[in-house]
Write an enzyme that holds these catalytic residues in place. Sequence first.
Site: not given
Ligand code: FRU
Length: 501
Positions: A26, A42, A50, A157, A208
Amino acid sequence: MKVKSKDDLIYRPHIHFSPRKNWMNDPNGMFYYKGKYHLFFQYHPNSNVWGPMHWGHAISKNLIHWEEQPIALFPDRLGDIFSGSAVVDHKNTSGFGTIENPPIVAIYTNHDSAREKKGSKVFQTQSIAYSLDEGQTWKKFIANPVIKNPGIRDFRDPKVIWYEREQKWILILAASQTTQFYESKDLKQWTYLSSFGQGIGNHDGVWECPDFFELTVEGDSEKKWVHLVSINPGGPNGGSSTQYFVGNFDGKQFIPDSNFEAQMKITHDFWIDFGKDNYAGVTYFNWHKKKSEVLYQGWMSNWQYASLVPTNTWRGTMTIPRELQLYLSDQKIYRLKSKVFSELEKFTIKILENDEQIIKGREVIIEENTVDLSNAKVEIQFDKMEQTRYTFILFNNQGDSLSFGYDHGIKKFFIDRSNSGHVDFSNNFSAKPSEANRLINTDSLKVLFILDKTSIELFYDEGITVMTEIFFPRAPYTKMALQFSGSKTRLKGFKVHEIKK
Ligand code: FRU
């Protein structure tokens, strides 16, 4: 000279932001200040999938050239750093800076994965950090978290905005399948106001990355509040996507317009983008070019296959920034539309212009070696359309092709990437074509799209319907054909620009 990796040569986009190395999802904490756009994101600095989240940082003066900066926020005793927002605290309400040098305050979710592993439900809290040097270095607030977890598993978020009318901050966060609103005078102490989302909108997944902003309606003096909510899964073509709501806000509660709500019950076509690859998008704080526009950017991927896409050096790209506007639709409902960010204009060079061309069956309309199709803006118009299918085909000499277009018989746009190159890294990538209903009813059509190595961003009807998708051909697409299944069609106002950095 630095040797470029194979990934870089084939797939690294020209104008879209991608991190030098490793995983990104994100966009976070975007703001505009002193002539610079700040994009945080992110980021997992140690791997191309991830993992423990950090906030990466990039700066641009024109939204085309991005310079990656040192990592802004690192995981801490309260957890990893999930998505959130940032504000320029002009009045120094937080006391972290001065009026002369206002602090930049970031508001984000701390995600405590150790606590999550132990089976606790309360592992997501909201925290703040501030910067006195335009986002280069950050200090975490000593009394974090500023919003504790009230017992909700998905609680994250935070997006903060300045509510001018009452000179206060409003924070909106995602809580399971609703959003919650809070207020504060100083960004440190937050009071719960209201929640939104029960019984309205799509609930096929977790909510989100909310956003919330006021827009003056195009060509009107009416003002409306727009609420963006990303959802995963539940998107119109599967996986992650972003829905929106339009209504009023009294400083405490958001109430969608009744005709908007009624229409939403009939058809759920209030998505910011109908392609599969635009998620978690939010707007830039402090960007006020016009009261009728906000500047928005999303992550150009989908949780269905984000960690499987065939790039290795890095994984994850942002969409191009877009200016969002509100307009009054034929059904007298306020809807969002998206425009390509205006700065792009300065970087385009016209390569091809053709006033009229008659197409029967299938014809190549862009020949090899005339235009760099991995780096172009294409505009095409049709009028007096027949009730049949108009398909564009981008292709290379290796047999890869990407098809997209419009079927005027059934009033649907489509993208089919089943033959686009590398597709078998995930069943969800190309199992079925993506589709979008056309929202206006005319027999002419304007198509504009941006191509950048691995992506197409399609703006139909001047941004009323947008479709964004990524693809991974084995070699760049070098030609484009138009296939027409009616008797004959006239291509009007066909223009191709190359994008030069
Ligand atoms: C959305 C999300 C958010 C979270 C982040 C974690 O893509 O799932 O809700 O904060 O990615 O990386």
